[in-house]
Design a protein around this motif. Sequence first.
Motif, mmCIF file in Angstrom:
data_model
loop_
_atom_site.group_PDB
_atom_site.id
_atom_site.type_symbol
_atom_site.label_atom_id
_atom_site.label_comp_id
_atom_site.label_asym_id
_atom_site.label_seq_id
_atom_site.Cartn_x
_atom_site.Cartn_y
_atom_site.Cartn_z
ATOM 1 N N GLU A 171 -8.285 -12.114 -7.796
ATOM 2 C CA GLU A 171 -7.382 -11.026 -7.223
ATOM 3 C C GLU A 171 -6.090 -11.348 -7.368
ATOM 4 N N GLY A 230 -10.674 -2.362 -12.171
ATOM 5 C CA GLY A 230 -10.745 -1.038 -11.417
ATOM 6 C C GLY A 230 -11.850 -0.899 -10.578
ATOM 7 N N ALA A 271 -11.334 -3.079 -7.714
ATOM 8 C CA ALA A 271 -10.366 -2.533 -6.771
ATOM 9 C C ALA A 271 -10.764 -1.370 -5.959
ATOM 10 N N ALA A 272 -11.651 -0.771 -6.391
ATOM 11 C CA ALA A 272 -12.398 0.393 -5.682
ATOM 12 C C ALA A 272 -13.429 0.101 -4.467
ATOM 13 N N GLU A 290 -11.139 -1.847 -1.775
ATOM 14 C CA GLU A 290 -10.396 -0.894 -0.821
ATOM 15 C C GLU A 290 -11.337 -0.210 -0.025
ATOM 16 N N ASP A 328 -3.743 -2.311 -10.072
ATOM 17 C CA ASP A 328 -5.097 -1.428 -9.186
ATOM 18 C C ASP A 328 -5.232 -2.490 -7.834
ATOM 19 N N ARG A 373 -3.328 -2.490 -4.429
ATOM 20 C CA ARG A 373 -3.304 -1.392 -3.389
ATOM 21 C C ARG A 373 -4.300 -1.726 -2.579
#
Length: 303
Positions: A143, A75, A78-79, A82, A283, A286
């Motif tokens: 990923e 997570g 992913a943050a 992004e 997650d 995205r």
Amino acid sequence: MIEARHLRVLRAVALTGSFSAAARELGCTQPAVSQQMKALEQSTGTPLLVRTGREMRLTQAGTALVRHASGILAGLTAAEEEIAAIAGLRAGRVRLVSFPSGSSTLVPGALAQMRAAHPGTEISLVEAEPPRSVEMLRDGECEIALAFRYPDVRGADPAAGAEWEDLVVRPLLTDRLIGVVPEGHRLAGADRIGITDLAEEPWIAGCPRCRRHLVEVCESAGFTPRIDFATDDYPAVFGLVGAGLGVAVMPELALESVRPKGARTVPVEPVVHREIVALTLPDLARVPAVDAMLDKLAGTAGR
């Protein structure tokens, strides 16, 4: 407060079994690992490791924290990705894991398109067969994982359809298995053969997953294959077959990158396909760079 860097250290210690091995894995010193583990235990208020001589094992609390660490770190990744990619994919990272025949056929074109379209995105590739590649994805080591699976021939595995239920699955293609026999074999010139025509032959099998499926298909046809050699290197399979040491079945995808010297290919019945997919975590799906890479892989597979 539990920090992400402490979770990474705990996971490395759990995977490697010692502070020194974890330090090598993480590229730091053993005292640094020890200090971070001490800080993590102070934060949680309970021991996470039991030290017995040179070995270490997780306590119940440590096991629980490691179990949650993969999802937490995924997570966070992913943050980070992004946020870095908000400005139109001018930054970001995609670590791709693929099985060998995918690396030599599907992946090169997709990577070239991705690099041309988004030159600021860092892309890397390592090879691993499933289920190891899927484990790497769940552990936050990549990923995207290219993977494959075979149909449940016997219908005896109720978990077969649930193998990837926690992941985002992007179907790429179905890949037919083709028979491979020595050039001078009695069936080398046949238009097609039945799997039972090879019942008395010595076999050359592939990776553990492929080997298991071969046995299932043969046993469903009424015989158990005599596997004399096993290798997950497709040129080696062709070399062994070409030397007259046995027969094999290989995915069509592998034939695109290997020249069958001394061996002939022939369609086999019953027709068996393997499903090839690109996998990622919900997650990560995205993240723009990951989504773009999935699109490139799908486009290459549909070429």
